[in-house]
Design a protein around this motif. Structure first.
Motif, PDB file in Angstrom:
ATOM      1  N   THR A 125       0.832  -1.207   0.000  1.00 46.08           N
ATOM      2  CA  THR A 125       0.000   0.000   0.000  1.00 46.08           C
ATOM      3  C   THR A 125       0.865   1.254   0.000  1.00 46.08           C
ATOM      4  O   THR A 125       0.617   2.195  -0.767  1.00 46.08           O
ATOM      5  N   ALA A 126       1.871   1.269   0.865  1.00 48.89           N
ATOM      6  CA  ALA A 126       2.761   2.434   0.936  1.00 48.89           C
ATOM      7  C   ALA A 126       3.462   2.653  -0.404  1.00 48.89           C
ATOM      8  O   ALA A 126       3.576   3.790  -0.884  1.00 48.89           O
ATOM      9  N   ARG A 127       3.910   1.580  -1.023  1.00 49.07           N
ATOM     10  CA  ARG A 127       4.609   1.700  -2.309  1.00 49.07           C
ATOM     11  C   ARG A 127       3.664   2.161  -3.415  1.00 49.07           C
ATOM     12  O   ARG A 127       4.051   2.943  -4.283  1.00 49.07           O
ATOM     13  N   GLN A 128       2.419   1.684  -3.386  1.00 50.07           N
ATOM     14  CA  GLN A 128       1.438   2.140  -4.369  1.00 50.07           C
ATOM     15  C   GLN A 128       1.228   3.646  -4.259  1.00 50.07           C
ATOM     16  O   GLN A 128       1.174   4.355  -5.275  1.00 50.07           O
ATOM     17  N   MET A 129       1.111   4.117  -3.042  1.00 48.90           N
ATOM     18  CA  MET A 129       0.903   5.547  -2.838  1.00 48.90           C
ATOM     19  C   MET A 129       2.066   6.362  -3.399  1.00 48.90           C
ATOM     20  O   MET A 129       1.863   7.441  -3.961  1.00 48.90           O
ATOM     21  N   TYR A 130       3.268   5.830  -3.246  1.00 48.25           N
ATOM     22  CA  TYR A 130       4.445   6.539  -3.752  1.00 48.25           C
ATOM     23  C   TYR A 130       4.566   6.415  -5.271  1.00 48.25           C
ATOM     24  O   TYR A 130       4.701   7.433  -5.977  1.00 48.25           O
ATOM     25  N   PHE A 131       4.497   5.207  -5.785  1.00 52.29           N
ATOM     26  CA  PHE A 131       4.709   5.003  -7.222  1.00 52.29           C
ATOM     27  C   PHE A 131       3.565   5.554  -8.070  1.00 52.29           C
ATOM     28  O   PHE A 131       3.776   5.953  -9.221  1.00 52.29           O
ATOM     29  N   TYR A 132       2.348   5.599  -7.506  1.00 56.59           N
ATOM     30  CA  TYR A 132       1.231   6.185  -8.229  1.00 56.59           C
ATOM     31  C   TYR A 132       1.232   7.712  -8.141  1.00 56.59           C
ATOM     32  O   TYR A 132       0.379   8.367  -8.737  1.00 56.59           O
ATOM     33  N   GLN A 160     -17.976   2.875  -4.431  1.00 53.68           N
ATOM     34  CA  GLN A 160     -19.215   3.508  -4.904  1.00 53.68           C
ATOM     35  C   GLN A 160     -18.989   4.993  -5.164  1.00 53.68           C
ATOM     36  O   GLN A 160     -19.401   5.511  -6.211  1.00 53.68           O
ATOM     37  N   GLU A 161     -18.339   5.666  -4.225  1.00 58.31           N
ATOM     38  CA  GLU A 161     -18.084   7.095  -4.414  1.00 58.31           C
ATOM     39  C   GLU A 161     -17.080   7.338  -5.531  1.00 58.31           C
ATOM     40  O   GLU A 161     -17.219   8.297  -6.306  1.00 58.31           O
ATOM     41  N   LEU A 162     -16.090   6.477  -5.624  1.00 58.90           N
ATOM     42  CA  LEU A 162     -15.046   6.641  -6.640  1.00 58.90           C
ATOM     43  C   LEU A 162     -15.629   6.622  -8.044  1.00 58.90           C
ATOM     44  O   LEU A 162     -15.196   7.384  -8.924  1.00 58.90           O
ATOM     45  N   PHE A 163     -16.621   5.773  -8.260  1.00 61.32           N
ATOM     46  CA  PHE A 163     -17.184   5.644  -9.599  1.00 61.32           C
ATOM     47  C   PHE A 163     -18.228   6.726  -9.917  1.00 61.32           C
ATOM     48  O   PHE A 163     -18.889   6.665 -10.963  1.00 61.32           O
ATOM     49  N   THR A 164     -18.341   7.713  -9.047  1.00 65.05           N
ATOM     50  CA  THR A 164     -19.160   8.874  -9.402  1.00 65.05           C
ATOM     51  C   THR A 164     -18.348   9.883 -10.212  1.00 65.05           C
ATOM     52  O   THR A 164     -18.906  10.853 -10.724  1.00 65.05           O
ATOM     53  N   THR A 165     -17.031   9.653 -10.304  1.00 63.11           N
ATOM     54  CA  THR A 165     -16.180  10.526 -11.099  1.00 63.11           C
ATOM     55  C   THR A 165     -15.879   9.872 -12.432  1.00 63.11           C
ATOM     56  O   THR A 165     -15.971   8.653 -12.573  1.00 63.11           O
ATOM     57  N   ASP A 166     -15.523  10.678 -13.437  1.00 74.07           N
ATOM     58  CA  ASP A 166     -15.164  10.120 -14.743  1.00 74.07           C
ATOM     59  C   ASP A 166     -13.660  10.210 -14.996  1.00 74.07           C
ATOM     60  O   ASP A 166     -13.196  10.056 -16.119  1.00 74.07           O
ATOM     61  N   ASP A 167     -12.892  10.436 -13.913  1.00 79.72           N
ATOM     62  CA  ASP A 167     -11.440  10.502 -14.016  1.00 79.72           C
ATOM     63  C   ASP A 167     -10.879   9.084 -13.938  1.00 79.72           C
ATOM     64  O   ASP A 167     -10.718   8.512 -12.848  1.00 79.72           O
ATOM     65  N   ALA A 168     -10.591   8.489 -15.098  1.00 86.19           N
ATOM     66  CA  ALA A 168     -10.192   7.082 -15.168  1.00 86.19           C
ATOM     67  C   ALA A 168      -8.910   6.806 -14.390  1.00 86.19           C
ATOM     68  O   ALA A 168      -8.802   5.782 -13.697  1.00 86.19           O
ATOM     69  N   LEU A 169      -7.927   7.698 -14.506  1.00 85.73           N
ATOM     70  CA  LEU A 169      -6.656   7.492 -13.818  1.00 85.73           C
ATOM     71  C   LEU A 169      -6.841   7.521 -12.305  1.00 85.73           C
ATOM     72  O   LEU A 169      -6.264   6.701 -11.578  1.00 85.73           O
ATOM     73  N   ARG A 170      -7.657   8.444 -11.839  1.00 82.60           N
ATOM     74  CA  ARG A 170      -7.939   8.525 -10.394  1.00 82.60           C
ATOM     75  C   ARG A 170      -8.630   7.248  -9.912  1.00 82.60           C
ATOM     76  O   ARG A 170      -8.303   6.720  -8.834  1.00 82.60           O
ATOM     77  N   ILE A 171      -9.566   6.761 -10.713  1.00 86.15           N
ATOM     78  CA  ILE A 171     -10.281   5.537 -10.354  1.00 86.15           C
ATOM     79  C   ILE A 171      -9.315   4.364 -10.228  1.00 86.15           C
ATOM     80  O   ILE A 171      -9.338   3.617  -9.243  1.00 86.15           O
ATOM     81  N   ILE A 172      -8.436   4.202 -11.216  1.00 89.87           N
ATOM     82  CA  ILE A 172      -7.496   3.074 -11.222  1.00 89.87           C
ATOM     83  C   ILE A 172      -6.575   3.126 -10.003  1.00 89.87           C
ATOM     84  O   ILE A 172      -6.402   2.127  -9.291  1.00 89.87           O
ATOM     85  N   LYS A 173      -5.978   4.290  -9.753  1.00 91.33           N
ATOM     86  CA  LYS A 173      -5.028   4.425  -8.647  1.00 91.33           C
ATOM     87  C   LYS A 173      -5.688   4.151  -7.303  1.00 91.33           C
ATOM     88  O   LYS A 173      -5.211   3.349  -6.494  1.00 91.33           O
ATOM     89  N   ARG A 174      -6.794   4.836  -7.043  1.00 93.21           N
ATOM     90  CA  ARG A 174      -7.416   4.735  -5.728  1.00 93.21           C
ATOM     91  C   ARG A 174      -8.085   3.376  -5.513  1.00 93.21           C
ATOM     92  O   ARG A 174      -8.067   2.842  -4.394  1.00 93.21           O
ATOM     93  N   LYS A 175      -8.645   2.821  -6.556  1.00 96.13           N
ATOM     94  CA  LYS A 175      -9.265   1.492  -6.425  1.00 96.13           C
ATOM     95  C   LYS A 175      -8.199   0.468  -6.030  1.00 96.13           C
ATOM     96  O   LYS A 175      -8.429  -0.384  -5.159  1.00 96.13           O
ATOM     97  N   ASP A 176      -7.023   0.520  -6.651  1.00 98.28           N
ATOM     98  CA  ASP A 176      -5.932  -0.391  -6.301  1.00 98.28           C
ATOM     99  C   ASP A 176      -5.534  -0.243  -4.833  1.00 98.28           C
ATOM    100  O   ASP A 176      -5.337  -1.231  -4.120  1.00 98.28           O
ATOM    101  N   ILE A 177      -5.411   0.992  -4.383  1.00 99.91           N
ATOM    102  CA  ILE A 177      -4.991   1.242  -2.996  1.00 99.91           C
ATOM    103  C   ILE A 177      -6.060   0.760  -2.020  1.00 99.91           C
ATOM    104  O   ILE A 177      -5.750   0.081  -1.027  1.00 99.91           O
TER     105      ILE A 177
END
Length: 209
Positions: A97-104, A166-183
């Motif tokens: 998780t920590a590495r995802q936050m940094y590398f993303y 559920q809240e994440l998919f209210t946005t249409d920012d694909a990159l934000r969705i991918i990063k935060r969903k992974d974390i």
């Protein structure tokens, strides 16, 4: 076998290592909880987290080495193996998780990350208490109570993950969705790993009830 191994009973060495590993899990969980609430200098905080991950690997290796040369063990060899690998998995997912936050290159954390890391920290504290209890197994019911609490916290984490997605998919920012969903999902898997260790501890407690 070294001089220390002759002087210290094998039972005590197993429990010493499990307690040290549980403490390492708790320190890693504490560090992640602090990191998501104080999200700056992320690179150095990830570097510190990696020291916990390396220590966890070393302890796990020591447990397996001891297991391989022990004819008699304080609990079943399979239980020792599952506990060792399970505790190591928790640290690995905390580190991931920590590495995802940094590398993303995450810009900021959010309330869901804070809540999930809080639940992991709470689980790690319950795990420590349960693992201290298997040294003499005088109070198996107390161990079971800690395990039940760990399972309850995991169920809460499932709910947090659901709300976060559920809240994440209210946005249409694909990159934000991918990063935060992974974390979010890596954090939730860490809570699953805590529950898996609790299940092993619960089985041990039941056998000694």
């Amino acid at each position: 076998m070294g001089l220390k191994d002759w002087l210290v009973p094998q039972d005590k060495l197993f429990f010493d290592l499990f307690e040290e590993q549980a403490e390492t899990v708790n320190k890693a969980a504490n560090h992640l909880y602090y990191m998501v609430q104080n999200f700056d200098d992320v690179k150095n905080k990830c570097h510190k987290m990696k020291t916990y991950e390396h220590k966890g690997d070393d302890i796990t290796h020591s447990i397996y080495q001891l297991l391989n040369r022990s004819f008699i063990t304080p609990i079943e060899p399979e239980e020792i193996s599952r506990l060792a690998s399970g505790l190591d998995d928790i640290i690995d997912h905390i580190d991931d998780t920590a590495r995802q936050m940094y590398f993303y290159d995450l810009d900021e954390t959010d309330e869901y990350m804070i809540e999930l890391t809080r639940l992991i920290l709470a689980q790690s504290e319950e795990l420590q208490k349960a693992i201290y209890g298997i040294r003499d197994l005088k109070h198996p019911k107390v161990i079971e109570e800690h395990c039940i609490e760990i399972n309850r916290l995991e169920n809460l984490a499932d709910d947090v993950l659901g709300h976060a997605i559920q809240e994440l998919f209210t946005t249409d920012d694909a990159l934000r969705i991918i990063k935060r969903k992974d974390i979010y999902e890596t954090l939730e898997i860490a809570t699953d790993k805590c529950e898996e260790v609790a299940n092993v501890l619960g089985d041990i407690a039941i056998r000694h009830s």
